[in-house]
Design a protein around this motif. Structure first.
Motif, PDB file in Angstrom:
ATOM      1  N   GLN A   1       7.761   6.184   0.339  1.00  0.00           N
ATOM      2  CA  GLN A   1       7.410   5.725   1.689  1.00  0.00           C
ATOM      3  C   GLN A   1       8.123   4.422   2.019  1.00  0.00           C
ATOM      4  O   GLN A   1       8.640   4.247   3.123  1.00  0.00           O
ATOM      5  CB  GLN A   1       5.894   5.535   1.792  1.00  0.00           C
TER       6      GLN A   1
ATOM      7  N   SER B   1       3.833   4.028  -1.162  1.00  0.00           N
ATOM      8  CA  SER B   1       4.450   4.547  -2.383  1.00  0.00           C
ATOM      9  C   SER B   1       5.949   4.251  -2.329  1.00  0.00           C
ATOM     10  O   SER B   1       6.474   3.859  -1.297  1.00  0.00           O
ATOM     11  CB  SER B   1       4.226   6.043  -2.480  1.00  0.00           C
ATOM     12  N   GLY B   2       6.617   4.460  -3.459  1.00  0.00           N
ATOM     13  CA  GLY B   2       8.047   4.177  -3.527  1.00  0.00           C
ATOM     14  C   GLY B   2       8.848   4.916  -2.468  1.00  0.00           C
ATOM     15  O   GLY B   2       9.698   4.352  -1.789  1.00  0.00           O
TER      16      GLY B   2
ATOM     17  N   GLN C   1       0.827  -1.213   0.000  1.00  0.00           N
ATOM     18  CA  GLN C   1       0.000   0.000   0.000  1.00  0.00           C
ATOM     19  C   GLN C   1       0.863   1.267   0.000  1.00  0.00           C
ATOM     20  O   GLN C   1       0.341   2.358  -0.132  1.00  0.00           O
ATOM     21  CB  GLN C   1      -0.902   0.017   1.233  1.00  0.00           C
TER      22      GLN C   1
END
Lengths: 283, 289, 357
Positions: free
Chosen positions: C138, C135-136, C133
């Motif tokens: 994160q 993002s890259g 869930q």
């Protein structure tokens, strides 16, 4: 492409007929379990569950048919043992062929696949022959009676294990191949012991494959006939009991009832294994 | 990480593999090879030689059973390929995304059902008092019930039924990998349906075809239930002979000889098939299980 | 005492020497990068520091203690993997708690520590999210948090920005530098991207073919490269091959392969008659005039507009294409103009010709 609609239509009819061919015998085997007649044939005499639950002859139901129930139980526990053993061995093989390098690896890999292409009957007789040779030798030389090497459950387990291990190895190795080795290194780097890496990272990743390998092995064991036939002793599994009944008594609707149970059971298990293989999106 | 730990784990992993292949596959095969080479001359007295094989070669009954098993197996393999290919192509390339998975699963369902149940289903359908015969009588197509079991055609129908799924599964998984644009390019470059099929589809599906044919052939030649149940007393199937020699007559020497012959024969066919198509066992059979 | 030191570390794989006699000292709290092309041995070096490979020779010390005989799970060096290696079967909180659990941390204290480290990387409250869930960027921060929660002596980062798209990569460069300052932990960063190394690092080691070419601050590498490899690898440079005609003081007169003679500073011990290369940064080149180097004539090939990084491409009469950084000169020339190009001799460097060049 002009005129292809016409062809496509013929094509669809063919596909439809093919699926009819696929399900017809299964429907026939299943439907007559519910026919209120002593023969599994037309005409239809009305719906009944007698062939499952009745406790009186001549319509003795499956649930009261001692030999069939015993056969089912034998098949069940043989299946569980064989599945557990072949998943364990398959896991070792998967790690061996995916992770390790050793001389003649590709030759050994072919050896691993070979059991799949040996006819089941031959696997059965060859294990029977070897086991008897060892048992005879032990008897004549040391006076030992190795009864477990005579036809019976232990030999059935060995016989089925011998080819199921190939299947489980291939299923588990396919998943292990997709495993990113840096996950294990990351766990080590975070301070995990080797054992902890195995139990918290590698095995959870492999779990779907282990699970479906277990189910496949159990089902194939439960339904196996050819290898088992050669190795069976007094404790006959279900397929052998059914075959005996078919040959000696002829077809009776109680066999249709068993077929229904088998179809529903294996259908559910198959579905379960498909779901287990699909649900994790982690790969 | 040290080298010793690596060696130790290699040995620990290799041990079960070696035990399995050695004790349950290689030694037993050597065992039947050994038994097949000895001949009983008295109680617990044996001589070694090729007498059992010579006996086989002289007995027309046995020889013919092997030939019959062989040609029916090859015929069944061909039929399964011819009948199964369009189905696989439909599932892999023509069916829409959603129905594709459903069709494929439907194909797999009989795979999960025991041989015994499937053969039993055919018996219920085809015997004299069976569904087909009764239905035809009641519709007035025929006057008397007819026995449709116990003939070669039925045996072949039953065998094709038993094995065709093992043809379809590898074919579908190979053809699913084929990019649609390959076909479009083929048509775009002016190929007719036949040339596109012959020059693009078939070569692409070749590994699947070989894998399917090998598996189907092995299963057919090694099958027992379907020919025995649908063919009845006169099915003359080779595995039945092996069973008779071993279990009914307790003539292990002859039974082992038959076993070795069947194994040699099927291995020969598989080897020839792999040779002719330039595939290997590891890349075909092992891939799609 | 330095957080990490390598002394004469060598790694051989059979006949092949992947790392050759490498020594480095990383002072506490610094951002140290190892920069080199792929296959130069930098990943092998990092794997030796983490303990996944054993050196064939040499010693690795962490806070002064040799770790050569320590298993990888016993070393207090944590690593952010190239593809992050976040465990997909665990959620964010479990990923971060993994190392704490392995250390046998008190169960009651784990959630608090996880919460704190997530705060510090700027992702509070994501404990229950699944890895896919995120993002890259994160994921990147979670991978760092997973290591930082263990308070490592050194954090190793193996090209962690490689998988990100360009825009995010630019952003993460700055963010990584800020994280490093916030945690006050020593970072050892491996990359093949010179701009990553220059922007973030206090010290950079340039690695080539298994050995270090030069260790220094980004500015020193840029302004004072010690070899043709460093000059060519760090920053942009125009490379003009030629032969030394005469050496005078610290300067060499070089006859270019395509004809023409120019002056440049001699940067190694090459001598008269040696085949060399001249390295000139685009911003050292000037259009028109003669800045003392002797000028080369050519034609403007094209103008490449890119804001502050605009370039003029000049096709020299020798046939070679050179890049001239375009400060405010673009207005004065246009394509196909005949121009001359020159530089101040001390802003161009002469090195012995690199193998294969």
């Amino acid at each position: 492409m002009q005129g292809s609609n016409h062809l496509l239509w013929i094509y669809r009819v063919y596909v439809g007929l093919f699926f009819l061919y696929l399900v017809a015998p299964l429907l026939a085997a299943g439907a007559f379990a519910f026919n209120d007649s002593t023969f599994p044939s037309l005409p239809w005499r009305g719906f009944t569950l007698d062939w499952f639950i009745s406790d009186t002859e001549p319509k003795l139901g499956l649930l009261n048919d001692e030999p069939l129930l015993r056969g089912m139980w034998n098949s069940f526990y043989i299946g569980m043992i064989v599945a557990a053993l072949s998943v364990a061995a398959g896991t070792c093989n998967a790690f061996l062929f995916v992770r390790k390098d050793f001389p003649f690896k590709s030759a050994f890999y072919v050896l691993m696949v070979v059991p799949l292409v040996i006819p089941g009957v031959i696997l059965g007789i060859s294990i029977l022959v070897l086991a008897s040779m060892i048992a005879n030798f032990a008897d004549s030389q040391f006076g030992l009676f190795l009864t477990w090497l005579r036809p019976g459950v232990p030999l059935i387990v060995l016989g089925q294990f011998s080819f199921l291990t190939t299947i489980t190895s291939l299923v588990i190795a396919a998943r292990l191949q997709k495993f990113d080795i840096s996950l294990e290194e990351a766990a080590l780097n975070l301070g995990a012991s080797r054992l902890r890496v195995l139990t918290t990272v590698a095995l959870p990743f492999l779990f779907p494959a282990l699970f479906s390998a277990f189910i496949v092995a159990f089902l194939v064991s439960f339904e196996n006939f050819n290898t088992t036939l050669m190795l069976v002793g007094s404790d006959a599994p279900l397929t052998i009991t059914m075959y005996d009944r078919m040959v000696k008594v002829g077809s009776t609707p109680v066999l249709n009832a068993v077929s229904v149970v088998l179809m529903v059971g294996s259908g559910l298990l198959a579905l379960l294994s498909v779901v287990a293989q699909r649900s994790p999106k982690s790969d | 990480m040290s080298r010793d730990a690596g060696r130790l784990s290699l040995i620990l992993l290799f041990a079960p593999f070696a035990l399995w292949i050695g004790l349950l596959i290689i030694l037993p095969q050597i065992g039947i090879g050994y038994i097949s080479l000895r001949e009983k001359v008295g109680i617990n007295e044996y001589e070694f030689g090729f007498k059992n094989y010579a006996d086989f070669a002289q007995a027309a009954v046995y020889r013919n059973t092997l030939f019959r098993t062989a040609w029916i197996s090859i015929l069944v393999t061909m039929l399964a390929l011819v009948l199964g290919f369009p189905i696989s192509y439909y599932i892999a390339k023509i069916a829409r995304e959603r129905s594709r998975a459903a069709l494929f699963l439907m194909c797999l369902i009989p795979l999960w059902v025991s041989d015994l149940v499937r053969a039993y289903g055919w018996i219920v359908l085809l015997r004299e008092t069976g569904v087909v015969s009764t239905a035809l009588v009641s519709m007035g197509v025929i006057n008397e019930p007819i026995e449709m079991l116990y003939n070669d055609v039925t045996v072949i129908i039953g065998l094709v039924y038993t094995v065709i799924l093992f043809m379809i599964v590898p074919l579908v998984s190979t053809m699913q990998g084929m990019d649609d644009s390959l076909l479009e390019a083929g048509f775009n470059l002016g190929g007719s349906r036949l040339t596109v099929f012959r020059r693009i589809v078939v070569p692409y599906a070749m590994p699947g075809i070989v894998a399917g044919c090998i598996i189907v052939f092995m299963i057919t030649a090694g099958s027992y239930l379907t020919p025995v149940l649908l063919g009845g007393k006169n099915s003359s199937w080779f595995t039945e002979q092996i069973y008779n020699q071993f279990i009914t007559r307790y003539n292990w020497e002859a039974g082992a000889t038959f076993g070795v012959l069947l194994l040699l024969f099927t291995s020969l066919v598989v080897w020839l098939g792999l040779r002719l198509t330039g595939q290997s066992l590891a890349t075909t059979v092992a891939k799609d299980t | 005492m330095n957080d990490l030191s390598c002394v004469g570390v060598t790694k051989k794989f059979g006949e092949f020497t992947a790392v050759r006699n490498v020594s480095l000292e990383v002072p506490p709290g610094s951002f140290f990068s190892i920069l080199g092309p792929s296959g130069c041995g930098k990943t092998t070096l990092m794997r030796m520091i983490a303990g996944f490979e054993t050196p064939s020779a040499g010693d690795i010390r962490i806070k002064g203690e040799s770790v050569i005989n320590l298993a990888p799970n016993k070393r207090n060096v944590k690593m952010v993997f190239q593809h992050l290696a976040l465990f997909p079967m665990m959620n964010v909180g479990e990923n971060i708690a993994y190392g704490l659990r392995c250390q046998g941390e008190q169960k009651s204290e784990i959630p608090e520590k996880v919460r704190k480290v997530l705060d510090r990387v700027g992702l509070p409250g994501v404990e229950d999210k699944r890895i896919e869930q995120l993002s890259g960027g994160q994921k990147q921060r979670i991978a760092i948090a997973r290591c930082m929660v263990l308070q490592p002596d050194v954090l190793l980062l193996d090209e962690p920005l490689g998988a990100l798209d360009l825009k995010l990569r630019e952003h993460m460069k700055i963010e990584l530098k800020q994280l490093q300052e916030r945690f006050e932990t020593t970072f050892l960063y491996i990359t093949h991207d010179q701009s990553e190394a220059l922007v973030m690092s206090d010290q950079v080691a340039v690695m080539n073919a298994g050995g270090f070419e030069q260790i220094g601050s980004p500015r020193a590498l840029y302004d004072d490269p010690v070899s043709g490899f460093v000059a060519g690898f760090v920053g942009d440079a125009n490379v003009l091959p030629g032969t030394i005609d005469e050496v005078r003081g610290g300067e060499a007169r070089v006859i270019l392969d395509g004809g023409g003679a120019v002056l440049a500073r001699l940067a190694d011990d090459s001598n008269t008659g040696d085949r060399v290369e001249i390295f000139v940064r685009p911003e050292a080149l000037r259009i028109g005039g003669d800045n003392g180097s002797g000028s080369l004539s050519g034609k403007v090939d094209s103008l490449l507009f890119n804001g502050a990084a605009s370039r003029i491409l000049v096709r020299l009469d020798t046939g070679q294409l050179v890049e001239v950084a375009d400060g405010d000169q673009a207005s004065e020339v246009s394509a196909h103009d005949a121009v001359t190009v020159s530089w101040q001799p001390d802003r161009a460097r002469v090195f012995v010709r690199r193998p294969g060049a």
